[in-house]
Design an enzyme around this catalytic site. Structure first.
Site, PDB file in Angstrom:
ATOM      1  N   LEU A  80       0.827  -1.205   0.000  1.00  0.00           N
ATOM      2  CA  LEU A  80       0.000   0.000   0.000  1.00  0.00           C
ATOM      3  C   LEU A  80       0.858   1.249   0.000  1.00  0.00           C
ATOM      4  CD1 LEU A  80      -0.276   1.385   3.197  1.00  0.00           C
ATOM      5  CD2 LEU A  80      -1.119  -0.940   3.518  1.00  0.00           C
ATOM      6  N   LEU A 133       6.530  -3.225  -0.943  1.00  0.00           N
ATOM      7  CA  LEU A 133       6.851  -2.916  -2.341  1.00  0.00           C
ATOM      8  C   LEU A 133       7.416  -1.508  -2.427  1.00  0.00           C
ATOM      9  CD1 LEU A 133       6.047  -5.079  -4.478  1.00  0.00           C
ATOM     10  CD2 LEU A 133       4.454  -5.134  -2.590  1.00  0.00           C
ATOM     11  N   TYR A 156       6.638  11.196 -10.408  1.00  0.00           N
ATOM     12  CA  TYR A 156       6.452  10.469  -9.145  1.00  0.00           C
ATOM     13  C   TYR A 156       6.702  11.448  -8.007  1.00  0.00           C
ATOM     14  CZ  TYR A 156       6.308   6.160  -6.376  1.00  0.00           C
ATOM     15  OH  TYR A 156       5.951   5.144  -5.509  1.00  0.00           O
ATOM     16  N   LYS A 176       9.556   6.385  -0.574  1.00  0.00           N
ATOM     17  CA  LYS A 176      10.151   5.104  -0.966  1.00  0.00           C
ATOM     18  C   LYS A 176      11.601   5.004  -0.475  1.00  0.00           C
ATOM     19  CE  LYS A 176       6.622   3.129  -3.005  1.00  0.00           C
ATOM     20  NZ  LYS A 176       5.848   2.141  -2.216  1.00  0.00           N
ATOM     21  N   SER A 195      -1.631  -0.793 -12.232  1.00  0.00           N
ATOM     22  CA  SER A 195      -2.607  -0.916 -11.149  1.00  0.00           C
ATOM     23  C   SER A 195      -3.463   0.339 -11.108  1.00  0.00           C
ATOM     24  CB  SER A 195      -1.878  -1.065  -9.817  1.00  0.00           C
ATOM     25  OG  SER A 195      -1.150   0.127  -9.564  1.00  0.00           O
TER      26      SER A 195
END
Ligand code: NAD
Length: 231
Positions: A122, A171, A183, A191, A223
């Site tokens: 998530l 992830l 991004y 991240k 996704s």
């Protein structure tokens, strides 16, 4: 079989679903943590057979979820939930067993005892479409909270209910180490934090709970989350 809790599934298009399916193929018993605002639609789609084609396992049977829990990984315990969230229709409908990370861990333990695998699939960055140069402090911190601290929180709260030899995995994405325009919103920062935290958690939780902690830097996948930012 192993018992796995997969957080961050709301349809059959993302990594969470694919990981759940691989675990089911390997004989694991799967429970899910579904983001509260997405829970209703996920459960009704599941019930109405919308995912049946993607539930098909190689032996012809359909992947089953032994339990689906409401979850919101930006809250650790009930006292963190703001009044306007607690009284929100969808959150109120999630029931009195709670949706915070600590309550999820408590509920999973009550239903299954010790588990073997937790998956964190998530992320959320409210300002992901904004370049870092235009990202607000609020948006940046929200990205870090939902996408990085949420994993720290899960390892903290689920670690004590995991069997030695178990594994926690999340992830991550290449944008942590290389510039990927688009991004934004502090997601690249989140991240990077997630990857650093993974090393520290592997050290700490490895010693404390004898579990492995890893993050997989996944390639691009169409996704729902990725489409929302035009990837
Ligand atoms: P996805 O939309 O299938 O999964 C993201 C999930 O996070 C959704 O189900 C959403 O409901 C849930 N979520 C959001 N906020 C939440 C919260 N506060 N509490 C609980 N759940 C929450 O998309 P995905 O692309 O499969 O994403 C899964 C993971 O993979 C994310 O960490 C994402 O950053 C990572 N990833 C994706 C790609 C890609 O190209 N899609 C590449 C590398 C890494």
């Amino acid at each position: 079989g192993k018992k796995a809790f997969v957080a961050g599934v709301a349809d059959d298009q993302g990594f969470g679903w694919a990981i759940a399916k691989a675990l089911a193929e390997a004989g694991a018993e799967i429970s899910l943590g579904v983001w509260v605002p997405a829970l209703n639609i996920f459960e009704s789609n599941l019930r109405r057979g919308k995912f049946d084609a993607s539930r098909k396992l190689s032996d012809g049977s359909l992947m089953e979820f032994v339990k689906v829990y409401p979850m919101d990984a930006v809250y650790d315990s009930p006292e963190d939930v703001p009044e306007e969230v607690a009284t929100n229709k969808r959150y109120a409908a999630a029931g009195d067993k709670g949706f915070t990370v600590s309550e999820c861990a408590k509920n999973v333990e009550a239903d299954f005892g010790k588990i073997d695998i937790i998956v964190h699939s998530l992320a959320n960055g409210p300002e992901v479409t904004k370049p870092l140069l235009e990202t607000s402090r609020k948006g940046y911190l929200a990205a870090i909270s939902a996408s990085a601290y949420s994993f720290v929180s899960m390892v903290q709260r689920f670690g004590p209910i995991m069997n030695p030899g178990g594994a926690a995995v999340s992830l991550t994405y290449l944008a942590s180490e290389k510039i990927i325009p688009g991004y934004g919103g502090g997601m690249s920062s989140a991240k990077a934090a997630l990857e650093s935290d993974t090393r520290v958690l592997a050290f700490e939780a490895g010693r404390k709970y004898q579990i492995r902690v890893n993050t997989i830097s996944a390639g691009p996948l169409g996704s729902r989350a990725a489409k929302a930012i035009g990837f």
